[in-house]
Write an enzyme that holds these catalytic residues in place. Sequence first.
Site, PDB file in Angstrom:
ATOM      1  N   TRP A 101      39.779  45.061  39.193  1.00 40.13           N
ATOM      2  CA  TRP A 101      39.226  43.962  39.616  1.00 40.13           C
ATOM      3  C   TRP A 101      39.386  43.739  41.068  1.00 40.13           C
ATOM      4  O   TRP A 101      38.552  43.153  42.240  1.00 40.13           O
ATOM      5  CB  TRP A 101      39.424  42.568  38.889  1.00 40.13           C
ATOM      6  CG  TRP A 101      38.941  42.925  37.456  1.00 40.13           C
ATOM      7  CD1 TRP A 101      39.751  42.619  36.421  1.00 40.13           C
ATOM      8  CD2 TRP A 101      37.573  43.105  36.988  1.00 40.13           C
ATOM      9  NE1 TRP A 101      38.845  42.948  35.283  1.00 40.13           N
ATOM     10  CE2 TRP A 101      37.613  43.208  35.623  1.00 40.13           C
ATOM     11  CE3 TRP A 101      36.421  43.168  37.613  1.00 40.13           C
ATOM     12  CZ2 TRP A 101      36.202  43.481  34.847  1.00 40.13           C
ATOM     13  CZ3 TRP A 101      35.204  43.450  36.903  1.00 40.13           C
ATOM     14  CH2 TRP A 101      35.100  43.625  35.486  1.00 40.13           C
ATOM     15  N   ASP A 168      41.979  35.620  42.515  1.00 39.19           N
ATOM     16  CA  ASP A 168      41.088  35.615  41.161  1.00 39.19           C
ATOM     17  C   ASP A 168      42.040  35.414  40.230  1.00 39.19           C
ATOM     18  O   ASP A 168      42.864  36.228  39.886  1.00 39.19           O
ATOM     19  CB  ASP A 168      40.637  37.081  41.206  1.00 39.19           C
ATOM     20  CG  ASP A 168      39.605  37.193  39.878  1.00 39.19           C
ATOM     21  OD1 ASP A 168      39.396  36.562  39.250  1.00 39.19           O
ATOM     22  OD2 ASP A 168      39.251  38.456  39.881  1.00 39.19           O
ATOM     23  N   LYS A 192      37.521  34.006  29.817  1.00 37.24           N
ATOM     24  CA  LYS A 192      38.675  34.409  29.479  1.00 37.24           C
ATOM     25  C   LYS A 192      39.586  33.419  28.702  1.00 37.24           C
ATOM     26  O   LYS A 192      39.981  33.208  27.701  1.00 37.24           O
ATOM     27  CB  LYS A 192      39.399  35.295  30.479  1.00 37.24           C
ATOM     28  CG  LYS A 192      38.687  36.650  30.417  1.00 37.24           C
ATOM     29  CD  LYS A 192      38.860  37.528  31.553  1.00 37.24           C
ATOM     30  CE  LYS A 192      37.856  38.680  31.326  1.00 37.24           C
ATOM     31  NZ  LYS A 192      37.275  39.210  32.774  1.00 37.24           N
TER      32      LYS A 192
END
Length: 356
Positions: A101, A168, A192
Amino acid sequence: MKLHNFNSGPSILPQPVLEEAARAIINFNDTGLSILEIGHRTDWFQEVLNEAVTSVKQLMQLDDAYEVLFLHGGATTQFMQVPMNLLDDGETAAYCDNGIWGNKAAKEAALFGNVQVVADSSDKKHTYIQKEFNIPGNAKYLHLTSNNTVEGTQWHSYPETSVPLVADMSSDIFSRPADFKKFALIYAGAQKNMGAAGVNLVVIRKDVLGKVLRKIPTIMNYQKHIDAGSLMNTPPVFAVYVSMLTLRWIIAQGGLAEMAERNEAKSSLFYHTLDSLPLFTGTVAKEDRSQMNAVFFLKNPALEVPFLDLCKKEGMIGVKGYRTVGGVRVSMYNALPLASVQAFCDLMKQFSSKNS
Ligand SMILES: *Cc1c(COP(=O)(O)O)cnc(C)c1O
């Protein structure tokens, strides 16, 4: 059969949140209307949004220097929206490449300015977090991924730097207390640890905005979203509502300290079991192990399929490792009960004694 939901995202949500959301689909707060049918500019929705924003500020202990936005899109949208708003042509941003990511985030930022990758753990397949590195003095910000969902590593303390920190936090948001005032910008896709897919939480310290010369499309412009109170256009009403319910649940449970205690209990039970069974091996550096996503392998690769088959048979959902990593991954987000981790550990022990 009882199912144990170890999905990596979208993932498990607290049962009371699901029940309340299900009721609201039919009759939202006794309005006689579904949450799917109400206008986003009604007082009804404004109350939902206000509670969501206030809850974020309360949990993160943020003052009025910060704004809280609920925006469309996944965290992937933020990979571009962050540099579009903070990084001008010719300027430099520092990125930590600790997993897939963060790597994607750095690549998107390179479309807008110069990216300097200051830390890169790809030499060991991202099984550790590089914590010592130099940040160029002219960097507009340093970007990191607080928890590497795919590789199973997590920052357990954040770097000290005078450069604005951007994170993030998609896969460990609200899992533990932290000094969130260290950050200039935090973003997280909701699906999530916070709610349903379709909405991003973005927390911004306002002083970092308004510094780029580029023209920013309205829908991508943080300042315009702030001015519009997250209501520039129709927000993902239902997804915001589910996030609000989850935030309400976290606060009612005792807040981030309580989440951290539960997550600590779950992950230490899991890793203790992993380390005690020679059939399995964790490849992540112990000090960087994630409390949210545990990645591990069978020492004998031929046993992987039988183990995954057994998991499936016993109702352990979503434990196959990410396609590029392989192995096994158990995600232990806030809503996952300790009993599910216990059941998984029991299965590992049972498989171990049959196969050694
Ligand atoms: C899942 C994930 C993403 C991607 O999120 P989308 O909402 O699918 O765009 C980005 N970063 C991290 C850390 C993630 O776990």
